[in-house]
Design a protein around this motif. Structure first.
Motif, short mmCIF file in Angstrom:
data_model
loop_
_atom_site.label_atom_id
_atom_site.label_comp_id
_atom_site.label_asym_id
_atom_site.label_seq_id
_atom_site.Cartn_x
_atom_site.Cartn_y
_atom_site.Cartn_z
N UNK A 121 32.61 29.80 25.12
CA UNK A 121 32.99 30.10 26.50
C UNK A 121 31.95 31.01 27.16
N UNK A 168 35.28 30.08 19.54
CA UNK A 168 35.71 29.62 20.87
C UNK A 168 35.19 30.55 21.96
N UNK A 169 35.28 31.82 21.70
CA UNK A 169 34.84 32.79 22.71
C UNK A 169 33.33 32.69 22.94
N UNK A 197 39.92 32.42 38.01
CA UNK A 197 40.37 32.17 36.64
C UNK A 197 41.63 32.96 36.31
N UNK A 254 40.00 30.00 28.70
CA UNK A 254 38.57 29.81 28.45
C UNK A 254 38.34 28.78 27.36
N UNK A 255 39.15 28.87 26.30
CA UNK A 255 39.01 27.92 25.19
C UNK A 255 39.31 26.50 25.66
N UNK A 296 37.60 42.41 25.77
CA UNK A 296 36.99 41.18 26.24
C UNK A 296 35.65 41.41 26.94
N UNK A 350 41.88 34.19 27.67
CA UNK A 350 41.16 33.72 26.49
C UNK A 350 41.52 32.26 26.18
#
Lengths: 318, 213
Positions: free
Chosen positions: A46, A42-43, B169, B184-185, A7, B181
């Protein structure tokens, strides 16, 4: 492609992509992934939000900040995003923090399902619907209450059984302690009685005399011959030529067998002036007729022992 | 003074309702998303063209989707799967064509002005202040329209900065029982829907549809 597996690393890579730092071929691969791959899309969104927020909050490092302003802000659409972020973050900071609810509990799920059921039945007229809603709510509350009561009851029964078991254990331990106390009291009584008899006997008979031994010399003096009682401790007094030590230790050797038959603990002279070390030896150690000798050693400050004298004697039949 | 316009880039007529329905069904790939997949694909294409520094990314995204709809109409089906891969392939051609295309111009007066512009003879500074105020009002209204749990999540997720934000978070993800993850989405979707809501509010076409949760 390693995207989304690590990540932090991928986050950094996506930031570089958004700021136009990546080589063309790598940027094209990410172009494709940003449209085709749901996770990457999506990432990326973000990461872009976080990048914009960091710029708005002034937490970007100077290099990224310059790049952001020269590259990212070149697009009207992206400038629009930054403007939105300014307002949005200001609104977020104004609002009090309130933790979002955790996943639904049984009660909330029941209420949710009741609501869902009511929603499906909206074609019905409102009166039966309202009645059904009230009934459903009451039922769900009853179910929840019932579940709670059952859980509470089971817990109470379980606790009660555990307490019973604990009480039984404590009771057994108490009984055992009582029995032990009785036995101890009996033994104490018996000890006191025998102690009284002993003191009475001791008062009647004379205290055993100490056997005084002198250190061996090279002269041909005759060996002292002793007769001792068969039981009880035998008191010897070992005379010193000079009292050089504060502590002594003695061992008793069977001179005929050539072996050690007894050894003392730490011995303390009766007084420095008298230069006499008292030694109590169990009578059963001394077997008549036999020749014995005490080897006396002084104990130094460092614990080192040094022979200070030998005291030979003979035991005859008692 | 002249500027390029969006309208000049539009070369093909708009889609019919039938063609549009067929495009939605193809994008859904057998799972009815009620238009969500179309909106998400359009958003991705707009972002793609924007990152490629095209002046009218919305128009290029629509052009891409129109071409796909026409292909569907002519051929009946498209064999490439998943649909998103085909979308990207077409988008790439649209991008290359746009790069080659010579910009066309219109007088600046004809260009559509930014929404949320206050009307009336106010001074420039006052006008700007009025725009800001209107946008803030719109944002407040859109935040109010969010479901309480979505609003709380967005506030919690986007509050603070750096280390504090990361810790917050992580705690939030643990509390909700989801991965960072996924969190976040979820937060990005809420933010995206807010952005759309505010734009609609400012342009006077206010509608709000919260993100699917």
């Amino acid at each position: 492609m390693s995207l989304l597996r690590d990540s932090a690393a991928d986050g950094e890579r996506l930031v570089r992509y958004l700021l136009g730092f990546l080589p063309e071929d790598e940027a094209e691969r990410l172009d494709e992934q940003s449209v085709v791959n749901d996770d990457v899309a999506c990432r990326l969104l973000s990461v872009e939000n976080d990048l914009v927020d960091a710029y708005v909050r002034g937490t970007l490092n100077p290099e990224l900040c310059r790049r952001f302003e020269s590259y990212y802000l070149a697009s009207p659409r992206r400038r629009h995003r930054v403007r939105f972020a300014r307002r949005f973050l200001a609104a977020v900071d104004r609002m009090p923090a309130k933790a979002p609810a955790a996943p639904a509990t049984l009660a909330t799920r029941l209420r949710a399902s009741a609501t869902s059921w009511m929603f499906r039945q909206r074609k019905l007229t409102w009166r039966p619907m309202a009645a059904a809603a009230v009934l459903m709510l009451a039922l769900s509350l009853l179910v929840v209450q019932n579940v709670n009561l059952r859980t509470g009851l089971n817990q109470a029964l379980h606790d009660s059984a555990a307490q019973d078991r604990r009480a039984q254990t404590l009771s057994s331990e108490l009984d055992a302690a009582r029995e032990s106390n009785v036995e101890l009291a009996r033994a104490l009584e018996s000890t006191r009685a025998s102690s009284t008899d002993s003191r009475r006997d001791a008062a009647v008979s004379a205290a055993p005399p100490a056997i005084v031994l002198l250190p061996q010399t090279r002269s041909l003096a005759p060996l002292p011959t002793l007769a001792v009682a068969a039981v009880g401790p035998v008191l010897f007094e070992l005379r010193l030529e000079s009292a050089d030590y504060a502590r002594y230790r003695a061992v008793l050797k069977d001179q005929e067998a050539g072996r050690l038959v007894w050894e003392s603990g730490v011995l303390v002279p009766r007084s420095i002036a008298a230069a006499v070390v008292p030694v109590f030896v169990p009578a059963d150690v001394l077997k008549p007729p036999h020749r014995y000798a005490f080897e006396l050693a002084g104990v130094g400050a460092a614990g080192r022992e040094e022979a200070v004298g030998s005291y030979a004697f003979r035991i005859d039949a008692r | 003074m002249y500027v390029a316009t969006q309208e000049l880039l539009r070369e093909e007529p708009r889609l019919t309702q039938f063609a549009f329905g067929r495009l939605l069904a193809w994008l859904d790939d057998g799972v009815d998303s009620e238009g969500e997949t179309y909106l998400e694909m359009r958003r991705r294409l707009v972002s793609y063209f924007d990152r490629r520094n095209r002046q009218f990314p919305d128009e290029l995204a629509d052009e891409t989707l129109n071409r796909i709809a026409r292909t569907l109409g002519e051929c009946g089906a498209i064999a490439v799967t998943p649909p998103a891969r085909y979308c990207y392939a077409v988008a790439r051609f649209v991008l290359l064509e746009d790069l080659r295309r010579k910009p066309r111009y219109l007088p600046v007066e004809a260009v559509r002005i930014e929404p949320c512009v206050a009307s009336g003879p106010a001074s420039a500074a006052g006008e700007q202040a009025s725009i800001r105020e209107q946008r803030l009002e719109c944002l407040d209204r859109c935040l109010e329209k969010l479901k309480p749990e979505q609003r709380d999540l967005a506030i919690e997720y986007y509050r603070d900065a750096k280390r504090t934000r990361i810790d917050r978070r992580r705690d939030l993800a643990i509390r909700l029982g989801i991965t960072m993850n996924a969190l976040g989405i979820r937060a990005s979707r809420i933010r995206g829907s807010l952005e759309v809501c505010v734009d609609d509010c400012c342009s006077g076409t206010e509608r709000f549809q919260g993100p699917a949760s």
